[in-house]
Every structure is written in structure tokens, then in C-alpha cells.
Design a protein around this motif. Structure first.
Motif, PDB file in Angstrom:
ATOM      1  N   ARG A 176       5.728 -17.441  33.270  1.00 25.56           N
ATOM      2  CA  ARG A 176       4.403 -17.882  33.706  1.00 25.56           C
ATOM      3  C   ARG A 176       3.576 -16.763  34.353  1.00 25.56           C
ATOM      4  N   LYS A 177       3.810 -15.546  33.915  1.00 30.41           N
ATOM      5  CA  LYS A 177       2.990 -14.415  34.369  1.00 30.41           C
ATOM      6  C   LYS A 177       1.866 -14.235  33.342  1.00 30.41           C
ATOM      7  N   PHE A 178       0.920 -15.149  33.392  1.00 28.67           N
ATOM      8  CA  PHE A 178      -0.064 -15.248  32.316  1.00 28.67           C
ATOM      9  C   PHE A 178      -1.108 -14.135  32.363  1.00 28.67           C
ATOM     10  N   VAL A 179      -1.484 -13.682  33.540  1.00 29.09           N
ATOM     11  CA  VAL A 179      -2.500 -12.625  33.644  1.00 29.09           C
ATOM     12  C   VAL A 179      -1.977 -11.335  33.035  1.00 29.09           C
ATOM     13  N   ILE A 180      -0.723 -10.994  33.382  1.00 31.94           N
ATOM     14  CA  ILE A 180      -0.099  -9.795  32.793  1.00 31.94           C
ATOM     15  C   ILE A 180       0.032  -9.969  31.283  1.00 31.94           C
ATOM     16  N   SER A 181       0.409 -11.153  30.847  1.00 30.39           N
ATOM     17  CA  SER A 181       0.542 -11.432  29.411  1.00 30.39           C
ATOM     18  C   SER A 181      -0.786 -11.216  28.695  1.00 30.39           C
ATOM     19  N   LEU A 218       0.820  -1.210   0.000  1.00 30.00           N
ATOM     20  CA  LEU A 218       0.000   0.000   0.000  1.00 30.00           C
ATOM     21  C   LEU A 218       0.856   1.263   0.000  1.00 30.00           C
ATOM     22  N   GLY A 219       2.090   1.115   0.485  1.00 32.24           N
ATOM     23  CA  GLY A 219       2.998   2.271   0.586  1.00 32.24           C
ATOM     24  C   GLY A 219       2.713   3.154   1.772  1.00 32.24           C
ATOM     25  N   SER A 220       2.107   2.568   2.828  1.00 30.95           N
ATOM     26  CA  SER A 220       1.762   3.331   4.025  1.00 30.95           C
ATOM     27  C   SER A 220       2.859   3.174   5.074  1.00 30.95           C
ATOM     28  N   VAL A 221       3.656   4.216   5.244  1.00 29.67           N
ATOM     29  CA  VAL A 221       4.753   4.174   6.214  1.00 29.67           C
ATOM     30  C   VAL A 221       4.242   4.064   7.647  1.00 29.67           C
ATOM     31  N   PRO A 222       3.206   4.851   8.071  1.00 32.82           N
ATOM     32  CA  PRO A 222       2.696   4.716   9.448  1.00 32.82           C
ATOM     33  C   PRO A 222       2.231   3.292   9.783  1.00 32.82           C
ATOM     34  N   MET A 223       1.568   2.622   8.793  1.00 28.64           N
ATOM     35  CA  MET A 223       1.123   1.249   9.034  1.00 28.64           C
ATOM     36  C   MET A 223       2.298   0.293   9.133  1.00 28.64           C
ATOM     37  N   MET A 224       3.331   0.537   8.298  1.00 28.72           N
ATOM     38  CA  MET A 224       4.542  -0.285   8.387  1.00 28.72           C
ATOM     39  C   MET A 224       5.135  -0.202   9.789  1.00 28.72           C
ATOM     40  N   VAL A 225       5.191   1.024  10.317  1.00 22.92           N
ATOM     41  CA  VAL A 225       5.763   1.240  11.652  1.00 22.92           C
ATOM     42  C   VAL A 225       4.934   0.511  12.712  1.00 22.92           C
ATOM     43  N   CYS A 226       3.592   0.634  12.595  1.00 27.93           N
ATOM     44  CA  CYS A 226       2.696  -0.014  13.577  1.00 27.93           C
ATOM     45  C   CYS A 226       2.936  -1.519  13.646  1.00 27.93           C
ATOM     46  N   HIS A 227       2.943  -2.173  12.471  1.00 30.91           N
ATOM     47  CA  HIS A 227       3.084  -3.626  12.447  1.00 30.91           C
ATOM     48  C   HIS A 227       4.523  -4.066  12.726  1.00 30.91           C
ATOM     49  N   ALA A 228       5.474  -3.228  12.340  1.00 36.36           N
ATOM     50  CA  ALA A 228       6.879  -3.543  12.631  1.00 36.36           C
ATOM     51  C   ALA A 228       7.142  -3.506  14.134  1.00 36.36           C
ATOM     52  N   LEU A 229       6.478  -2.596  14.840  1.00 33.90           N
ATOM     53  CA  LEU A 229       6.644  -2.502  16.301  1.00 33.90           C
ATOM     54  C   LEU A 229       5.881  -3.609  17.033  1.00 33.90           C
ATOM     55  N   SER A 230       4.778  -4.055  16.433  1.00 27.43           N
ATOM     56  CA  SER A 230       3.934  -5.058  17.101  1.00 27.43           C
ATOM     57  C   SER A 230       4.609  -6.417  17.208  1.00 27.43           C
ATOM     58  N   VAL A 231       5.390  -6.788  16.196  1.00 24.62           N
ATOM     59  CA  VAL A 231       6.060  -8.093  16.215  1.00 24.62           C
ATOM     60  C   VAL A 231       7.046  -8.210  17.375  1.00 24.62           C
ATOM     61  N   PRO A 232       8.000  -7.269  17.524  1.00 19.52           N
ATOM     62  CA  PRO A 232       8.906  -7.359  18.684  1.00 19.52           C
ATOM     63  C   PRO A 232       8.184  -7.189  20.024  1.00 19.52           C
ATOM     64  N   SER A 233       7.052  -6.442  20.007  1.00 15.90           N
ATOM     65  CA  SER A 233       6.280  -6.284  21.252  1.00 15.90           C
ATOM     66  C   SER A 233       5.766  -7.643  21.736  1.00 15.90           C
ATOM     67  N   ASN A 234       5.238  -8.443  20.805  1.00 15.48           N
ATOM     68  CA  ASN A 234       4.753  -9.774  21.167  1.00 15.48           C
ATOM     69  C   ASN A 234       5.887 -10.707  21.557  1.00 15.48           C
ATOM     70  N   LEU A 235       7.031 -10.558  20.888  1.00 18.78           N
ATOM     71  CA  LEU A 235       8.202 -11.356  21.264  1.00 18.78           C
ATOM     72  C   LEU A 235       8.630 -11.047  22.700  1.00 18.78           C
ATOM     73  N   LEU A 236       8.634  -9.758  23.049  1.00 21.38           N
ATOM     74  CA  LEU A 236       8.997  -9.341  24.415  1.00 21.38           C
ATOM     75  C   LEU A 236       8.004  -9.901  25.436  1.00 21.38           C
ATOM     76  N   ILE A 237       6.711  -9.880  25.090  1.00 19.46           N
ATOM     77  CA  ILE A 237       5.693 -10.432  25.996  1.00 19.46           C
ATOM     78  C   ILE A 237       5.947 -11.918  26.233  1.00 19.46           C
ATOM     79  N   MET A 238       6.285 -12.635  25.151  1.00 16.36           N
ATOM     80  CA  MET A 238       6.569 -14.073  25.269  1.00 16.36           C
ATOM     81  C   MET A 238       7.795 -14.323  26.143  1.00 16.36           C
TER      82      MET A 238
END
Length: 372
Positions: A72-77, A45-65
Motif C-alpha cells: 500500500r505504498k501507492f505514492v511511491i508506486s 522487427l529484429g531489434s535486440v535493444p528494444m527486446m531488452v527494454c521491454h523484457a526488463l519493463s515487465v519484471p520491473s512492473n511486477l516488482l513494483i506490484m
């Protein structure tokens, strides 16, 4: 790879329960896969803001894992994953508007929230947690909808692009909902299988003696009722015998209860091995055993005499003990005029008579009549 396939197949078949660890790893992995797909869409699509959003979300989920799920802090997760999905979805809607179908991911959050809250073992208020998350989701979605309608999206693209991306998001949403529905069914199947296994164990514990693994008094009742019913209908003869280990209290007092347990287990095995198919022996209580022998009196007496002689010849030997024990048995044959309790009572009376007569014997109805 083979181990992963075996594990997945075991989970699908309900043989392996899905733990909280696997559940949260699965949710985080699915979310990251969706973000990767949407990152590719943002590039096309060529949307830089969307690229940033999804690019940040992947490492965010990795950090949560790594930081929370692994510890085993499942409630916080749960709350962090929920917050990440909600904020990312709303950000995409603000960037390109509502016609692109990104709001569908907020709808997915509702059933997934209920699934995670109810299937996880860590939540104390499951209904409250899931309902609050759903309400926040609805209110937040409406608020952002009003905001985008009033202010307008940051980026505007062609109608064709909106149709393609909304269609893609619908497919992704359908796949994700289907996946979690199947996972829920698998977990329910696994839970039922585990419940059936536990019920089976409880039934086994209720019906079998823990030491000898023979039927206990409670477990043999059903067998006895079926035997009496068959005997009345088929006019078949069978015998009830009550057997007692002679002077067993002396064994416990002299050698200890551990040795006494060894004696009980070995005698129980001798009895069980000597019986024919369909015959039953149970631990009636303490050192008493009850037999249901589906044969006439003469044949039943032969079996019981064999058991008595085998036990009498058996030596119980250890570091500080060497002895043998004997059995006294009373037998009663069923006939139409007797009830279940009366047959057991007669066998018990013959056992008592055998004790008085000198022990180490099998007393039958005929012998009692002869003595009388």
C-alpha cells in the motif's frame, strides 16, 4: 473465473468501489500487457535493444506490484510506474526514432497521471503532482526529440516497417486511453452511487429516531405539512394525537436507562403495528409520541384506545424487573379554522388534562367540552 466476472460486473455497475489497490494493480497489469505486445513487435522487427527494454519493463512492473503496491505504498508506486513508462518510451524513441509512434505513450501518461492522482486517496497535492509529471513529460520528450533529431536513431528500418509499427502503436494508444476513460467513468459512477448512499443515510439519520426507528420531530414535519395541505384541498378530516408514557422517569430511575430504552422500542413497535396505512407515529421527544391519523375523531380514538390497552397489558420482564406501563393521550381533530400549531397545541392540552385526570386514558375534544 466466475468470481472474477462477478467482481468486474459489480465494478462496472458501480456497486463495488474501485480501491487504490485495484487501481494500481490494473495500471501495472495494462502496462505489462503493452510491454508484452511491444516485445513481440521488437522480435518481429529484429531489434535486440528494444527486446531488452521491454523484457526488463515487465519484471520491473511486477516488482513494483509486489514490493510497493501490495504494501500500500501507492505514492511511491505512482512515481516508479511513471518513471518506468517515461524511460522506456524515450529509450524506444532513441533506438528507432520518432516515426514509429512510441512517443504516443508519453501522451497517454498525461491523462493517466491526472486520473491516478485525483482518484487515489493518498495524494495530498493532486493538481501539483499531475501537473509536474505532465511538465516533466513534455520537457523530457522535447529534449529527447532534439537529441534524436541531432544525433539520429540507433537503428534504421524500412518505411513500411515504420508505417506498420506506428499504426500498431496508435491502436494500442487508442485502446489504452479508451480503457482508462471507461474506468474513470465507472469510478465516477461508483463515487456518485456511494455519495447518494451516504446522503440517504444522513437523511435517514436526520429524519428518524435512532432508538425506535420512528420518524423524529424533524422528519415528521414534511409529512405533517403534506397532510394539512391535502386536508385543506380535499376537505378530509384527520387527527393529531400527542401521547406520553406515564411516570416514565420512575422506570429510568428504578431500572436504569437500558430498560427504559427497551420500553421505548417495544411501545414504538406496538404503536406502529396498530396504525393503518397512511397513518404516522413519531417520537416527539423523550417519552412523548405524536400521531397523525388520517381518520375522523371517533375512528382515531378507537385506534388510540386499542394502543393504550395493548400497552397497559404488556409486561416488561427481565432478570431483575417485571412491570407494566400506561399511556395518556390527547387528541385533536383538524378543521379549517385551525393551523398546524394550533391542532398540536390542542392535542397537547388534552394530554395535560389527561395527566391531571389520573393518567392511562385517551382524551378527546368531546370529553373536554363535556368537562367544561
Amino acid at each position: 473465473m466466475k468470481r472474477i466476472k462477478n467482481f468486474i460486473w459489480s465494478v462496472v455497475m458501480g456497486k463495488t468501489p474501485v480501491t487504490d489497490m485495484y487501481r494500481y494493480y490494473t495500471v501495472s497489469t495494462v502496462i505489462m500487457m503493452v510491454h508484452v505486445c511491444l516485445f513481440v513487435v521488437a522480435i518481429l522487427l529484429g531489434s535486440v535493444p528494444m527486446m531488452v527494454c521491454h523484457a526488463l519493463s515487465v519484471p520491473s512492473n511486477l516488482l513494483i506490484m509486489i514490493c510497493f503496491v501490495r504494501r500500500r505504498k501507492f505514492v511511491i508506486s505512482f512515481y516508479l510506474i511513471y518513471l518506468e513508462v517515461f524511460l522506456n518510451t524515450m529509450a524506444c524513441c532513441v533506438i528507432v526514432g520518432w516515426t514509429y509512434g512510441f512517443s504516443l505513450y508519453n501522451l497517454i501518461v498525461v491523462p493517466v497521471s491526472f486520473y491516478m492522482a485525483f482518484m487515489s486517496t493518498n495524494f495530498k497535492k493532486r493538481t501539483t503532482t499531475a501537473c509536474v509529471c505532465s511538465i516533466i513529460n513534455v520537457v523530457g520528450t522535447l529534449a529527447f526529440r532534439v537529441y534524436v533529431y541531432t544525433v539520429g536513431p540507433i537503428e534504421v528500418y524500412s518505411t513500411n516497417a515504420a508505417l506498420l509499427i506506428s499504426g500498431f502503436n496508435m491502436i494500442i494508444a487508442f485502446v489504452v486511453v479508451t480503457f482508462f476513460s471507461i474506468l474513470y467513468i465507472i469510478e465516477i459512477r461508483s463515487s456518485r452511487a456511494e455519495l447518494e448512499r451516504m446522503n440517504e443515510e444522513l437523511r435517514d439519520m436526520a429524519n428518524h429516531d435512532n432508538l425506535t426507528r420512528l420518524y423524529n420531530r424533524n422528519g415528521v414535519k414534511k409529512v405533517m405539512e403534506e397532510t394539512f395541505e391535502n386536508a385543506m384541498v380535499m376537505k378530509k378530516k384527520f387527527c393529531i394525537a400527542v401521547c406520553d408514557i406515564d411516570d416514565f422517569k420512575k422506570v429510568n430511575d428504578t431500572y436504569g436507562h437500558d430498560v427504559g430504552d427497551i420500553v421505548l422500542k417495544r411501545i414504538a413497535k406496538i404503536m406502529n403495528d396498530a396504525l393503518l396505512y397512511g397513518d404516522i407515529v413519531c417520537r416527539w421527544g423523550g417519552e412523548e409520541f405524536l400521531f397523525i391519523i388520517c381518520q375522523p375523531l371517533k375512528s382515531a380514538t378507537t385506534v388510540l384506545e386499542k394502543i393504550r390497552k395493548t400497552v397497559m397489558e404488556e409486561r416488561f420482564s427481565g432478570e431483575d424487573y417485571d412491570f407494566s406501563v400506561t399511556l395518556t393521550t390527547g387528541v385533536a381533530e383538524y378543521h379549517d379554522e385551525l393551523t398546524q400549531d394550533e391542532v398540536i397545541k390542542r392535542a397537547d392540552q388534552r394530554l395535560y388534562y389527561g395527566k391531571l385526570r389520573g393518567k392511562n386514558c385517551v382524551i378527546t375534544q368531546n370529553e373536554m367540552e363535556n368537562q367544561a
